[in-house]
Design a protein around this motif. Sequence first.
Motif, PDB file in Angstrom:
ATOM      1  N   ILE A 114       5.516   1.553  -6.529  1.00  0.00           N
ATOM      2  CA  ILE A 114       4.960   0.284  -6.989  1.00  0.00           C
ATOM      3  C   ILE A 114       5.403  -0.044  -8.408  1.00  0.00           C
ATOM      4  CG2 ILE A 114       2.834   1.277  -7.876  1.00  0.00           C
ATOM      5  CD1 ILE A 114       3.241  -2.045  -5.937  1.00  0.00           C
ATOM      6  N   SER A 133      -0.104  -3.954 -10.764  1.00  0.00           N
ATOM      7  CA  SER A 133      -0.799  -2.996  -9.900  1.00  0.00           C
ATOM      8  C   SER A 133      -1.575  -1.977 -10.733  1.00  0.00           C
ATOM      9  CB  SER A 133       0.207  -2.256  -9.009  1.00  0.00           C
ATOM     10  OG  SER A 133       1.030  -1.435  -9.811  1.00  0.00           O
ATOM     11  N   THR A 134      -2.404  -1.186 -10.034  1.00  0.00           N
ATOM     12  CA  THR A 134      -3.203  -0.148 -10.699  1.00  0.00           C
ATOM     13  C   THR A 134      -2.315   0.862 -11.413  1.00  0.00           C
ATOM     14  OG1 THR A 134      -4.863  -0.387  -8.971  1.00  0.00           O
ATOM     15  CG2 THR A 134      -4.983   1.591 -10.318  1.00  0.00           C
ATOM     16  N   LYS A 135      -1.208   1.243 -10.787  1.00  0.00           N
ATOM     17  CA  LYS A 135      -0.344   2.281 -11.341  1.00  0.00           C
ATOM     18  C   LYS A 135       0.220   1.892 -12.703  1.00  0.00           C
ATOM     19  CE  LYS A 135      -0.420   5.143  -7.787  1.00  0.00           C
ATOM     20  NZ  LYS A 135      -0.934   6.518  -7.881  1.00  0.00           N
ATOM     21  N   GLU A 192       2.254   1.779  -3.422  1.00  0.00           N
ATOM     22  CA  GLU A 192       1.279   2.323  -4.363  1.00  0.00           C
ATOM     23  C   GLU A 192       1.080   3.813  -4.160  1.00  0.00           C
ATOM     24  OE1 GLU A 192      -2.146  -0.074  -3.727  1.00  0.00           O
ATOM     25  OE2 GLU A 192      -1.564  -1.588  -5.200  1.00  0.00           O
ATOM     26  N   THR A 221       0.837  -1.214   0.000  1.00  0.00           N
ATOM     27  CA  THR A 221       0.000   0.000   0.000  1.00  0.00           C
ATOM     28  C   THR A 221       0.867   1.257   0.000  1.00  0.00           C
ATOM     29  OG1 THR A 221      -1.727  -1.172   1.200  1.00  0.00           O
ATOM     30  CG2 THR A 221      -1.822   1.223   1.212  1.00  0.00           C
TER      31      THR A 221
END
Length: 855
Positions: A663, A698-700, A658, A655
Motif C-alpha cells: 500500500i 492509508s493507515t500504513k 495493505e 486490502t
Amino acid sequence: MTLVSPWSRLRNLILSWGDWLSDRVSLAHSSLIVGTVTTGLVLLLQPTGALQPLELLAFDQLVGWQTQPYSDPRLLVVAITEGDLQAQQRWPIDDGTLAQTLQTLQQYQPKVIGLDLYRDLATPPGSRALQASLAAPNIIGIQKLPDPATERVLPPPTLPRDRIGFNDFVVDPDGVVRRNFLYARLPSGSVYSLALRLALAYLGVDLDPGPSVPSPDPRGPLPLPSPLKIGQNPLQQLRPYSGGYARIDTTGYQTLIDYRTALVAEQVTLSQVLGGEIQESQVRDRIVLVGTTAPSIQSAVLTPYSATTPTNPYEAGVLLQAQLTSKILQTVDQQQPILSFLPLWLEYLWIGSWGWLGSALVMGCYGLGSLFAGGVLAGLSLSGLSMVAFHHNVWVPWVAPELSLGLAMVGMALYRAIYTSFHDVLTGLPNRVRFLDALRYRLQDSNQPDPPGVAVLFVALNRFGLVNDTFGYGGGDRLLIQVRDQVKTYLHPPYTLARVGGDEFGVMLPYNPWDTSSQQVIQLAEAIKHCLEQPFSITNAKQSVRINTSIGIAFAQADGTYNAEDLLRDAHAAMYRAKALGRSHYEVFAVGLHAELTRRMDLEFDLRQALDRNELKVYYQPIWDLRLQQLAGFEALVRWWHPQDGFMSPSEFVTVAEESGLIIPLDQWVLEEACGQLQLWRSKLGPDLPLILNVNLSTKQFSGGNLVTSVAQILERTGLPGHYLKLEITERVAMDHEKGCIDIMLALKELDIQLSLDDFGTGYSSLSYLCSFPVDTLKIDYSFVSRLTQSDADRIIVKTIINLSHDLGINVTAEGIETQEQLRILQQWNCDYGQGYFFSKPLDAAGAEQWIVKG
C-alpha cells in the motif's frame, strides 16, 4: 491409518517433555538446572579417579609458581655426595666415619641431628664409637614405615623408640611425592615421622594426639583425631577425596607437603664436615639432617618440581625431609597453616558455582565472539582464584571446576540451540516448528487413547502494531506474555498452545466429530475472544490497553488424509475471513476459504507485477461546489485492469495491498501521478485553475515514519503548489494513531496542504477529538447520505455534522450523492461540497479534462 514409528514416538515423547518443562521453567531458570546437572556429572566422575592425574598436574604447576626463593635458616643438610662416596670407597659408609661426623657436628652444638640413613645393622669398623655417638639425646634416627600387622620397628643400635621416626613420604600413582605420613597410633603405641620428631625436638613441645578411640580392627592402626595439634596449631589431615585426590589410601595421619622452595636448606658435604671446613654458625641451634644426595644410591624421588626441571627431575629423600620439617616449624613458629584443602561440602559448592556460571554465561552472551570471550575470561578467573588460594596455603580443585564450567557452557549452548529451535524465547511456548511437529504426530497416531479428531485454533491479535508504536516493543512483549497467561486459563489437557507468529497463537485440541466436543471447541474460541477483550495493564502507570482478536478454527480427523501444514493453513485462512468480517470475530474453516486464500496470494503476486508493468491507472471523480454550482476539484482513485481478469475493484486489491505492505508504494505512486496530472492541467489550461485535488492516505502511511518527507519530495518533483492538494485521512486512522496523527497533520499543514477527515461518523469518539485535528474538511460517509430519504435518524446525524463543522470553521463534503432529492436536502442544509454518481462516475484523465474545459 498411518502407524507412527517407534523413533517418532520417542522423539515426540522427548519434545513433549521439553514442552512440559519449558511451560514451567523459564530459559533463564534452565541455566541453573543445566549447571546443576553438569556439576553432578563431574562430581560422579571425580571419585573414579579419572580427573586425579590432571588435578595432580595442576598441583605441580601451582607448587612451581608459589615457591619461595630462599632457604630455611633453621636447617642444615649434610649431603653424602658422589664425591664423598668416591672418597670413602664404600657404601654404606662405615660406623666409624658416621660416628666422626656426628662428633664433629656435636662440637658446634646443633639443636637436633636427624639421621636419614638406615643403620639397623652394624657396619664396622667403629661400631662402638657410633653407639656412643647415638647415645646423645639430640640424635633422631629413621626407619622404614612399620607394618601395622606386626608392628615391627628395627631401630638403629641403642636408639630408643621415642627417638626414631619412620620414612614419611607416600608416592602417588604417577611416582611423584606430594604427601607425607606424619603419625599413626598402633595398639602398642604411637609412631612418628622423622620430620615430625625433628620438629618436636627442635620446638621443645609435645604432640597432642587427642583422646583414644577404639579400633574396629584389633591388628590395624587406631582411629586418629582430626586435626592433629602441635600445641594449639592444627595440622589438617588428608582425606580420601581431599583436593584433587580420589580413591587414595589415607592410612594414618597424612598431610600434603607444602614445598617451601627447591633449595629448602643450606647444604654442606660429608667431606667438608670431616675436613673441618664448616663454620659454627652453620650448625649452632639448627636441625642438621644427614643423608645421601648421590644419584647412584637411588634414594631420590620425583617431586612437583620435576615438571619444571626435566633435565634433573629427581630430588634426594633427605631434602624432602627438610621440606616437611621446615613447613612444620613454620606452622608453629609463624602461625602459618600447613597446606590444606576445602571441606567436602565447600569443594562441591566450589565446583558447582563454576557450572552455574558457565550456563549463565551462555544465557547472557549473544554471538560466538562474546561467548568465547566470556568463556576465556571465566577460565582465567578460575585459574587466578586457584593460584590465590594456593598462595594462602589452600589447595582447591582446578580441573573439576574447569570441566564443570566447560561442560555447562557446552550443555547450555546445546540446550539453548534445541530450545530456540522448538520454542519461542519470549513466551516459552512451542514455536511454529514444534506446533506443526506435534500436530503432525497427532494426525498420524492411530493408537492414541483420545478421540481421533484434531481441532486447531488460530488466534491473531488485532491492532498489535499500535501497541508496539505506543508503548514500545517492551510493552508489546509484556502484552504477549499476559495474553499467553490468559489463554492458558481456558485450556485443559491435553492441549498444545504455541506462538506461531509475531502476534499469532495456535491451539491444538482433540475433538470427537460424533459428539458435542466440536461445539465445545467453538465455545472455547468464544471464551478466548471475550477474555482477550479485557483491559491489559502493560505499564507501571495506571494505564491499560484493550485489544481484540480474530480466531480461525479448522477441524480434521486423524486418519492420515490431512497433513499438519494444510490444517494450520486452513485455520489461518479462517482467521483471515474472521478479520475481514470485522474485528473480534471467529470463523470456522470452509472449503471455499482455501480457494479464497489462494486467490489472495495470486492477487498479491499480480499486484506486485502491476506496479512494475504500469497496469494501474488513476481515475478522477469530480467534487461539486453545491453553493456555487461549479466544479471544485477531483478525488484521485486508483483503478486496475488485470491482464486476465479485466477490471479489478479497489475493494479487492486495496486490502491485499495493505496486508502485504504494497500500500505504501501504491499510495506514493497514486499521489505522484495525480499531482503530476493536475500540474499538467494547470500548465495547459492556466496556472490559476481553481481546482483542489483530493488524494487518500492509508493507515500504513502513518506508521512508516517518512510520510511528510515523501509528500514534500513529490510536490517538489511535480512542481504542484501545496495549497492545491488535499489529503484525505479516514476517521479510523485518526483515532488509531491519535497522537502521532496530529503531529503528522501539523507537519503537512506546514507544507500548505489541506486536510480532510474521511468517512466521518463511522468511527468512535470522533467528537471528543475533533477540535484537536487541524482539518479543513469533513467528508460525510455515503452510508448516511444514502439513507437521507429513508431514515430520520440519519437525517438528524447529517444535519448535526454540517452545523457542527460550520461552527468549528470546517467545510463539509457529502459523498455518495445519487439522487436529486439527496442533493436538494444537502443544499437546504448548506452543505459545501458533494460528489457521487449523481454528478459523475470516476473519469480517466481525458474525461476529467473535458469536465474542466466545459466548466
